[in-house]
Enzyme design. Sequence first.
Site, PDB file in Angstrom:
ATOM      1  N   LYS A   1      57.448 113.543 -42.465  1.00  0.00           N
ATOM      2  CA  LYS A   1      56.148 114.159 -42.131  1.00  0.00           C
ATOM      3  C   LYS A   1      55.749 115.234 -43.141  1.00  0.00           C
ATOM      4  O   LYS A   1      54.568 115.506 -43.321  1.00  0.00           O
ATOM      5  CB  LYS A   1      56.199 114.746 -40.709  1.00  0.00           C
TER       6      LYS A   1
ATOM      7  N   TYR B   1      60.070 121.757 -33.952  1.00  0.00           N
ATOM      8  CA  TYR B   1      59.423 121.606 -32.639  1.00  0.00           C
ATOM      9  C   TYR B   1      59.729 122.796 -31.726  1.00  0.00           C
ATOM     10  O   TYR B   1      59.550 123.934 -32.129  1.00  0.00           O
ATOM     11  CB  TYR B   1      59.830 120.269 -31.984  1.00  0.00           C
TER      12      TYR B   1
ATOM     13  N   VAL C   1      65.072 112.570 -36.429  1.00  0.00           N
ATOM     14  CA  VAL C   1      66.040 112.063 -35.448  1.00  0.00           C
ATOM     15  C   VAL C   1      67.098 111.135 -36.065  1.00  0.00           C
ATOM     16  O   VAL C   1      68.019 110.714 -35.373  1.00  0.00           O
ATOM     17  CB  VAL C   1      65.367 111.364 -34.232  1.00  0.00           C
TER      18      VAL C   1
HETATM   19  N1  GLN Z   1      59.812 108.046 -35.724  1.00  0.00           N
HETATM   20  C1  GLN Z   1      60.205 109.010 -34.763  1.00  0.00           C
HETATM   21  C2  GLN Z   1      59.215 109.028 -33.603  1.00  0.00           C
HETATM   22  O1  GLN Z   1      58.052 108.915 -33.856  1.00  0.00           O
HETATM   23  C3  GLN Z   1      60.307 110.347 -35.417  1.00  0.00           C
HETATM   24  C4  GLN Z   1      60.753 111.445 -34.478  1.00  0.00           C
HETATM   25  C5  GLN Z   1      61.600 112.502 -35.127  1.00  0.00           C
HETATM   26  O2  GLN Z   1      62.289 112.283 -36.126  1.00  0.00           O
HETATM   27  N2  GLN Z   1      61.614 113.664 -34.517  1.00  0.00           N
HETATM   28  O3  GLN Z   1      59.580 109.147 -32.459  1.00  0.00           O
END
Ligand code: GLN
Length: 304
Positions: free
Chosen positions: A67, A240, A258
């Site tokens: 992101k 977050y 994640v």
């Molecule tokens: N691709 C994952 C999602 O959209 C990314 C989430 C993450 O890495 N926090 O749920």
Amino acid sequence: MIGYQNIIDNIAKAAKKNKDKGKIASYIPELASIDINKFGIHLIDADNNNFSTGDALEGFSIQSVSKVLSLAHSFGLVGNDLWKRIDVEPSGDPFNHLSLLELENGIPRNPFINAGAIVVADILVSHLKNPKKDFLNFVQKLANDKTIRYNEKVALSEKKTGFRNYAAANLLKSYGNLINDVDTVLDFYFHQCALEMNCKQLASAFFIFMNHGKCQRGKSYLNINQVKRINALMLTCGFYDEAGEFAFEVGLPGKSGVGGGIVALLPNTYCIATWSPGLNPKGNSKLGMAALEELTTRTGHSIF
Ligand code: GLN
């Protein structure tokens, strides 16, 4: 000269022995089979010296770390118009929550929660000729590595199970904050999250954020103000509802995913990527966070 190699080797040694490694993300089925014992660190200092330990050269799914790269690309393309469609406040919510999006009429709190990253993806889909190819090319150039690829299996796995992301995209669409169609934007978003990179490639790609927008080869991608803003967002929103904890423990701007990756940086000094696939309950790498806390404590260097 700080003994980075010695510090990261010691962190890796302790991490291997630590029995409480957190939990692998299993809501994306393709990620569930990763070996929880993997652990790697790669650090690049401002003089381009590289320090590596453990599984730093093994590729993994970068997930939400992407992101920051999509934000950088879209910021470079549309400038401050970006902030008409996305806010810059921490959400205090988990990455995939939707309640604030409805309360705030389809304007995501920041570009790092999923809804915000989906708007960024929409902007890239609008502005790039071949969005997936062009974005991959951008990341390859930042990292100076043409071998970086999307993992199609991971992208497909998330497409099949990404119900919340479909909900977010549909909600954005209902508020007029998604220009392209939901499937096209999410196909792009699932691919950016499915980028496979190792710690060295990630630290190289993030070099621009510690080096005033210039990559390792000296080419400029962002101006100083844009870098300031992206780093501020990493510090306040990169983890977050654990952004406060990360700032408190580590004291660096950073971003997690994640897949167990974290990238963090100290402006003008170093950029570091860690990988440990076990997550804490907030979805951030448990041992990755601990490693970075240890690093800033041992070196005494954080942005504070
Ligand atoms: N691709 C994952 C999602 O959209 C990314 C989430 C993450 O890495 N926090 O749920």
